[in-house]
Design a protein around this motif. Sequence first.
Motif, PDB file in Angstrom:
ATOM      1  N   GLN A 143       0.421  -1.131   0.105  1.00 40.31           N
ATOM      2  CA  GLN A 143      -0.494  -0.125   0.033  1.00 40.31           C
ATOM      3  C   GLN A 143       0.257   1.490  -0.516  1.00 40.31           C
ATOM      4  O   GLN A 143       0.530   2.022  -0.688  1.00 40.31           O
ATOM      5  CB  GLN A 143      -0.914  -0.118   1.142  1.00 40.31           C
ATOM      6  N   ARG A 144       2.543   1.248   0.546  1.00 46.17           N
ATOM      7  CA  ARG A 144       2.852   2.443   0.972  1.00 46.17           C
ATOM      8  C   ARG A 144       3.815   2.704  -0.462  1.00 46.17           C
ATOM      9  O   ARG A 144       3.612   4.164  -1.056  1.00 46.17           O
ATOM     10  CB  ARG A 144       4.001   2.534   1.856  1.00 46.17           C
ATOM     11  N   PHE A 145       4.344   1.615  -0.785  1.00 46.71           N
ATOM     12  CA  PHE A 145       4.637   1.700  -2.172  1.00 46.71           C
ATOM     13  C   PHE A 145       3.802   2.461  -2.977  1.00 46.71           C
ATOM     14  O   PHE A 145       4.379   3.038  -4.427  1.00 46.71           O
ATOM     15  CB  PHE A 145       5.678   0.639  -2.897  1.00 46.71           C
ATOM     16  N   ALA A 146       2.027   1.455  -3.350  1.00 46.40           N
ATOM     17  CA  ALA A 146       1.106   1.616  -4.529  1.00 46.40           C
ATOM     18  C   ALA A 146       0.879   3.588  -4.233  1.00 46.40           C
ATOM     19  O   ALA A 146       0.846   4.019  -5.618  1.00 46.40           O
ATOM     20  CB  ALA A 146      -0.308   1.210  -4.261  1.00 46.40           C
ATOM     21  N   GLN A 147       1.392   3.862  -3.438  1.00 47.43           N
ATOM     22  CA  GLN A 147       0.824   5.602  -2.886  1.00 47.43           C
ATOM     23  C   GLN A 147       2.075   6.059  -3.419  1.00 47.43           C
ATOM     24  O   GLN A 147       1.687   7.414  -3.434  1.00 47.43           O
ATOM     25  CB  GLN A 147       0.818   5.469  -1.197  1.00 47.43           C
ATOM     26  N   TYR A 148       3.484   5.646  -3.293  1.00 42.87           N
ATOM     27  CA  TYR A 148       4.081   6.307  -3.904  1.00 42.87           C
ATOM     28  C   TYR A 148       4.214   6.700  -5.104  1.00 42.87           C
ATOM     29  O   TYR A 148       4.449   7.928  -5.984  1.00 42.87           O
ATOM     30  CB  TYR A 148       5.406   6.247  -3.932  1.00 42.87           C
TER      31      TYR A 148
END
Length: 342
Positions: free
Chosen positions: A326-331
Motif C-alpha cells: 500500500q505504501r509503495f502503491a501510494q508513492y
Amino acid sequence: MAVKNGFSEANLPAELIKLLFSLASNWGDIIDFSKLKVDHLSGAMTNEVYRISWPTKVENSTRTVLVRIYGVGVELFFNRDEEIRTFECLSSHGYGPKLLGQFREGRVEEFIHARTLSAADLRDPEISTLIAVKMREFHNLNMPGSKNVILWDRLRNWLNEAKKLCTPEHVKEFNLDKLENEISLLKKAISGKHQEIGFCHNDLQYGNVMINEETRSITLIDYEYASYNPVAYDLANHFCEMAANYHTEKPHILDYNIYPGLDERKAFIRQYLISAGRQPNDTDVEQFADDVEKYTLANHIFWGLWGLISAYVNNIEFDYMEYARQRFAQYWLKKAQILNEK
C-alpha cells in the motif's frame, strides 16, 4: 490472564524477573508473583509492549511499569545503543517516560498514567493543535550527536537490506532495482535550502502520543526512529498516519480517502508556526504545506521499505507485506501529481 505471544507472568525472562525484584526492592515493595499482572498492549509493530503491575504494601495501591520486549530484526532499522541514548537524553529534558532498567531482551520504563490517543483523536481540532505545539517544541530540542539529515542515507541503507532479504519475485514486484534512482531523484526534487532541520520523531502515529485528560498535556513516546531531519518530513509522516487505524481487525489496511485535506493540513501547519512565535501569512503556510506534501513521497518509501524488511524478520502479528504494498502503491500513484510531472 490472556497470554500473548507466549509471554506472561509464568515465563518472564530471568533477567527481567531479577530487574523487577531490584526495582521493587528500591521502592520498598515486595513482589508476590502470584499477584503479578501482565497485560499485552496492542498497537506496537516494532516491539512487544506489556504493562506489568503488582500490589504494594499500601492497601489498594498498585505499582505499574511498562516492559518493552525488542522485536526481532529491529537492529536493521536503527542502532539500539543510540536509541537508548536518545531516550535517556529526552528523559533528562523532561520528555516521555524514565528508563528504569535494561535487560538483554528489552527494557523497563516508567508507566505514564495518561491515555494513548486513538486514530479518531488525531482529527479532533483541539488535540491536533496540542500535537502541533508539542511537535514544534520537540523539533527545537538540542540533542547531542550529529545534526545532519539522516533520511536519505537511511532510505538507501534500508533499500540495501531489503535487496538482501527479498526473493527475486519481491525485488521485481516492489521495483527495488529502480528505487536507488528514485531516492536520488526525490532528494534533488524536494530538498531545499529554505527548509528547517530539527530533531524529528519520525513515527508520530496516534499510538505514540499520550494525553493527560486533566491537564490536557501531550507526551510523545517511542523514539526508535528519532533523528535530525527536515521538520516538513515529520509533519508529512504525521499526516500519512491519519490514514491508519492499528486497532481494527485488519490493522495493516490504510484508507487514503481519509487522508487530511488541504484545509486541515494548513490549519495544523498554522498552529505549528504560531507556536514557534511567528504570525505566518498565507504564503508561509502554503509554502510549508507544499514542502510537507512533497515529503509524503519520501515517507511512503520509508515505511514501504520498513514493511518489506519487517515481513522477512519480524514475527509480530501484522501483515507487513500488504502494508508495504500500500505504501509503495501510494508513492507511485502520487509521485507525478505532487512533483508536477507530466
